[in-house]
Structure formats: C-alpha cells, structure tokens
Design an enzyme around this catalytic site. Structure first.
Site, PDB file in Angstrom:
ATOM      1  CB  ILE A 116       1.107   5.790   6.599  1.00  0.00           C
ATOM      2  CG1 ILE A 116       0.306   6.719   7.516  1.00  0.00           C
ATOM      3  CG2 ILE A 116       2.295   5.202   7.362  1.00  0.00           C
ATOM      4  CD1 ILE A 116      -0.376   6.008   8.652  1.00  0.00           C
ATOM      5  N   GLY A 117       1.990   4.827   3.695  1.00  0.00           N
ATOM      6  CA  GLY A 117       2.851   3.968   2.885  1.00  0.00           C
ATOM      7  C   GLY A 117       3.726   4.760   1.932  1.00  0.00           C
TER       8      GLY A 117
ATOM      9  CB  SER B  31      -2.015   6.960  -1.236  1.00  0.00           C
ATOM     10  OG  SER B  31      -2.697   5.835  -0.693  1.00  0.00           O
TER      11      SER B  31
ATOM     12  CE1 TYR C 207      -8.597   0.007   9.666  1.00  0.00           C
ATOM     13  CE2 TYR C 207      -9.088   0.705  11.916  1.00  0.00           C
ATOM     14  CZ  TYR C 207      -8.257   0.719  10.807  1.00  0.00           C
ATOM     15  OH  TYR C 207      -7.075   1.434  10.852  1.00  0.00           O
TER      16      TYR C 207
ATOM     17  N   GLY D 195       0.815  -1.211   0.000  1.00  0.00           N
ATOM     18  CA  GLY D 195       0.000   0.000   0.000  1.00  0.00           C
ATOM     19  C   GLY D 195       0.843   1.253   0.000  1.00  0.00           C
ATOM     20  CB  ALA D 196       4.273   1.795  -1.060  1.00  0.00           C
TER      21      ALA D 196
END
Length: 361
Positions: free
Chosen positions: A136-137, A134, A293, A131-132
């Site tokens: 934090i990633g 957008s 979640y 998930g890089a």
C-alpha cells in the site's frame, strides 16, 4: 436536442449509469453527449436524468490529447502506454447548471488510487510515507508522485526503497521522489529522520503512517519494547510528535494513520480494567502475534482520534483508515503460516494497483 423519455429503460445501480446500448462521448470543446447504438441517434441529455454535462478539470498526469489523420481527437496515456478515444475525464464531469458546480465521481470496488487522484495537481504538496517501498505504501507513493507531489519514502530497507523509486521514475522521469532512512523499530532512527527532514526546510502537508509488521514472532527492539507495538504504533507516535510543529506551520495539513478492522477484536485493558502495560514489553510466554497486531491497530485509531482533537483547531487534521479486507500486500511476510494463508486467498483479492478485477464484496 430534446431529452428522450423511455418508459422502459432498464434499471441500473446508479442514476448516472447508462442503460444497455448507450455510450457516453465528448466533443472537442468538452461537452458530453450520448450515443444510442440501438436507434443510431445521439443527444445532449443523459437518457435517464435528462441532465447535460461537460468535462471538468485538466487531463491527468501522463495524458496528452492528440488528433489523428481524420481529425478525430484521441488521448495518449504515457504511463500505461495506451491510447483511447474516450476522454479520461469522463468520470469527473459537472452538470450544466448555471451557478452550481456538482462534480459526480464514480467509484467502486475496482477504483484505484490513480482514479481517485485523477485531475488533481499536487505539485505544491510535500508528503512523507512510511514503509513506502512495497504494498500500500508503494502504490500511495507512486500515485501521489505521478500527480506532482514531492514524496519522501521513509523506509528501513534503502536498497528496496531505491528500487521502488526507480520504478516510479521509469513511469515519469519528472517525479519528485526521494528516499530517506527510517527504522520504526529504533527511536534513535526516528529522531534522526525527523532531524534530517527538518534540515531540508520543507513544509509537510501530508504525513502517512503506513509502515507496519504483521504476524511477527516475539522480539524486543533496541529500546527494549515489543517489536510489533513499537513499529506499528510507538514509532509513528514519536514521529508525529517530532514533526507536529512542521505540520502546524504547513496548514492545511493532515496525518493519515493506516490502521485495520482488526482493532475491533481486542482491548488494551487488563482484567481489573486498567491499562495493560504488557503492551510495551510482554513476556515471551504471554505473547501472541495476532493479539499484538490487533492491539497496535487499536492504538492507531485512538491516537489518530486524539491527535485530531488536539491539532484540528490549528488546521491539522488526522484520520485513521482501514485499507480493505481483500487487498493483497506483502504484510504477511513475517511468518510462513500467514504467507500460505494469503497465497490461498490470492485469487480472490485485489492488487495494490487495482489491475485485478476479481474482487469479492
């Protein structure tokens, strides 16, 4: 110079914080000195601690030291396109104590990932980040790549991932960063990613399990598993299982699992105290996005803890982290209601890069 003793120095939050009217500077050869603008004097010793310090380590990536026409040294930050006469390493000084190295690092609510990595050379490290593209990633990938790490952005949306990669290369054209396809909602995709990574014959020093969804409506994946639970937990569980031998052959190495404080507001047991198997594929009528979640984040923590117990004897550590309550990212995009809520609190949050300073807490 003898240390000046002021009985009336103003109290500050830290013994290293300078009193009003004082400024920290450095010499050409790396020694730190202190300027008292009130008395127009300078001294080598810190006005509160009486200790001497010197600069530690090399300049951060993207920084260069230059000299102006008057012979004064200044520093150029090519990444942010700015100049300063203050040495960026002043936050990472060591006390001048023979035989003892004591690095004092100053972190607070405004500290960014780039600040934390200042002075680190990661040129021999290989890092996978899920998930890089957008949030934090992306900021994690950017910060590690700008400090020399070989970063692999493991993403579902290749178009967005390649755009994110171009942004990083625009900052530093020598960054080692590549995009690989990974859809955590497909166990087949996870297996294909692991096989493709293995074919590169690279070590793996850091695996950051960051990809996640939040507030998603009820949906089953192609594997007939509940979407939030598979993306946030099971996909990462499977990925680590497939790559754990690579991690063990790359020691010291680590797994970082991005969890959440939300893990505290649920459990994974049914009314009889047994494991609730509805985690895997709950019926639509029993589904609540927030509960799904929270449960996935609890499983993140439990997984990381057990992984560390099993692999730490082999030099592989695992840690779960909570990224912060007041971080603004795009994780809310799954439902308009959460998007509206996040928009309302936006003025009080900290951006991924830390550019905004209005942080609560």
């Amino acid at each position: 110079m003898a240390a000046l003793k002021y009985a009336g120095l103003d109290d500050t939050d830290s013994e290293d914080e300078l009193p009003p009217g004082w400024e920290e500077r450095s010499t050409k050869d790396g020694w730190v000195y202190y300027a008292n603008h009130l008395d127009e004097k300078t001294q080598w010793e810190h006005p509160k601690t009486g200790k001497r310090k010197r600069i530690a380590g090399d300049l951060p990536y993207g920084w260069e030291q230059e000299t102006d026409e008057n012979g004064q040294i200044y520093f150029v930050d090519h990444l942010n396109k700015r100049t300063t006469y203050l040495d960026p390493r002043l936050a990472f000084t060591v006390e001048d104590q023979p035989g003892k190295m004591n690095t004092r690092q100053k972190y607070d609510g405004n500290t960014t990932a780039m600040d934390i990595l200042q002075g680190c050379d990661l040129s021999l490290k290989v890092v996978i980040i899920t998930g890089a593209n957008s949030g934090i990633g992306f900021e994690t990938a950017r910060s590690l790549a700008l400090h020399g790490a070989h970063v692999i952005m493991a993403c579902r949306n290749l178009q967005k991932a390649n755009e994110a990669r171009r942004q990083i290369l625009d900052e530093w054209h020598k960054a080692k960063i590549e995009v690989m396809s990974l859809d955590l909602a497909s166990l087949h995709s996870v297996k294909s990613f692991a096989d493709a990574f293995r074919s590169k014959n690279l070590p793996l020093h850091v695996l950051i399990c960051n990809g996640a969804i939040f507030g998603a409506p009820w949906q089953l994946t192609e594997d007939n598993l509940e979407m939030t639970f598979q993306v946030n937990h099971l996909g990462h569980f499977y990925l680590v299982s497939l790559l754990q031998d690579v991690l063990r052959h790359s020691v010291p190495s680590r797994v970082v699992v991005v969890s959440s404080e939300s893990h505290r507001f649920t459990d994974i047991k049914d009314s009889s105290g047994k494991l609730d198997l509805n985690l895997l594929s709950p019926s639509k009528k029993d589904y609540w996005a927030m509960l799904a979640y929270n449960r996935s984040k609890l499983c993140n923590v439990l997984f990381s803890k057990e992984l560390n117990r099993r692999l730490s004897p082999y030099g592989v550590t695992s840690n779960a982290l909570h990224p912060g309550n007041m971080m603004y990212s795009s994780i809310h995009r799954s439902w308009w209601g959460y998007t509206l809520l996040f928009a309302l609190v936006r003025p009080f949050t900290k951006s991924m890069s830390g550019d905004e300073r209005n942080v609560i807490g």
